[in-house]
Design a protein around this motif. Structure first.
Motif, PDB file in Angstrom:
ATOM      1  N   ILE A 130      55.127  38.816  41.340  1.00  0.00           N
ATOM      2  CA  ILE A 130      54.607  38.452  42.816  1.00  0.00           C
ATOM      3  C   ILE A 130      52.946  38.530  42.757  1.00  0.00           C
ATOM      4  CG2 ILE A 130      54.413  39.170  45.113  1.00  0.00           C
ATOM      5  CD1 ILE A 130      57.153  40.075  44.784  1.00  0.00           C
ATOM      6  N   VAL A 136      41.626  37.708  41.304  1.00  0.00           N
ATOM      7  CA  VAL A 136      42.215  38.653  40.393  1.00  0.00           C
ATOM      8  C   VAL A 136      41.631  39.961  40.490  1.00  0.00           C
ATOM      9  CG1 VAL A 136      42.043  39.301  37.919  1.00  0.00           C
ATOM     10  CG2 VAL A 136      41.917  36.933  38.667  1.00  0.00           C
ATOM     11  N   ALA A 143      47.992  45.522  45.066  1.00  0.00           N
ATOM     12  CA  ALA A 143      49.179  44.617  45.316  1.00  0.00           C
ATOM     13  C   ALA A 143      50.472  45.406  45.604  1.00  0.00           C
ATOM     14  CB  ALA A 143      49.278  43.435  44.152  1.00  0.00           C
TER      15      ALA A 143
END
Ligand code: ADE
Length: 225
Positions: A130, A136, A143
């Protein structure tokens, strides 16, 4: 539900799991969140979990052994519905995916780091990759926190007003209508009269129309869905 997060930076997730709605959901027993320090699973005497990549490429790569040891220890204890790897290569995270994950029993989230993880982990252990967006990050912890937060707030009882998770932006592919609180007049900036009218039908119509208008103006792509 239980969420196990595997990371080389457990400190980064400490505040996240101990504050606000996520902490409250844990206290209420709606979710168990366990953070694992990957270094606790390495066989390396210097607690290293990464090494140079084959092929002479730049950067460091997370090794198979500690990740496999950690995941094996967890899967020996219970069944996991998903083993998620956070990566910019992954499927883009969105509200339907959060809804789907919130219905799972147990999930593992492996936070990527350095140049990545040894690809064999992704081939043999990970069930889902995911990404939280096309940029980046230095590591997958933010995340993992974003994914966990979006899941936990959907668990029944996690947020006070049972209605509010369902009326969130994106649940119906529309942005939320604006909200206001007291005072009615702040420096001449006024709250729309309709919200003070006491007429529920007019207020509901206004909310729908605002949600639609804001979506059309700010995120027309959502209306195409
Ligand atoms: N790790 C680094 N960047 C990421 C991203 N955009 N989404 C998920 N994990 C990541």
């Amino acid at each position: 539900m239980r969420i196990d997060i595997i990371t080389v930076l457990p400190e980064m997730l400490d505040n996240f799991i101990n504050l606000s709605i996520v902490a409250r959901a844990r206290k209420k027993g709606l979710v168990e969140i366990v953070v694992h320090d990957l270094r606790d699973y390495t066989e390396d005497k210097h607690r290293r979990v990464d090494d140079y990549p084959y092929g002479g490429f730049a950067g460091m790569v997370m090794q198979c052994q500690p990740i496999d040891a950690c995941i094996s220890a967890l899967t020996a204890e219970r069944h996991y519905d998903e083993i998620i790897f956070t990566s910019p290569d992954g499927q883009k995270f969105d509200q339907p995916m959060a809804n789907e994950l919130s219905l799972k029993g147990n999930i593992i989230i492996l936070c990527g780091h350095y140049k990545g993880v040894d690809y064999r982990i992704r081939e043999h252990l990970v069930t889902r990759e995911i990404s939280i967006g096309d940029y980046v990050l230095t590591g997958g912890e933010l995340a993992a926190a974003a994914i966990t937060d979006a899941i936990v707030r959907l668990l029944p009882g996690a947020i006070g007003d049972a209605e509010s998770a369902l009326s969130d932006s994106f649940q119906d592919h529309l942005l939320s209508a604006p909200v206001y609180t007291r005072p009615r007049d702040y420096k001449g900036w006024l709250v729309p009269d309709v919200l003070l009218s006491g007429n529920d039908r007019l207020i509901a119509e206004w909310e729908q129309q605002q949600a639609f208008e804001r979506t059309q103006r700010l995120r027309p792509d959502l209306l195409e869905k």
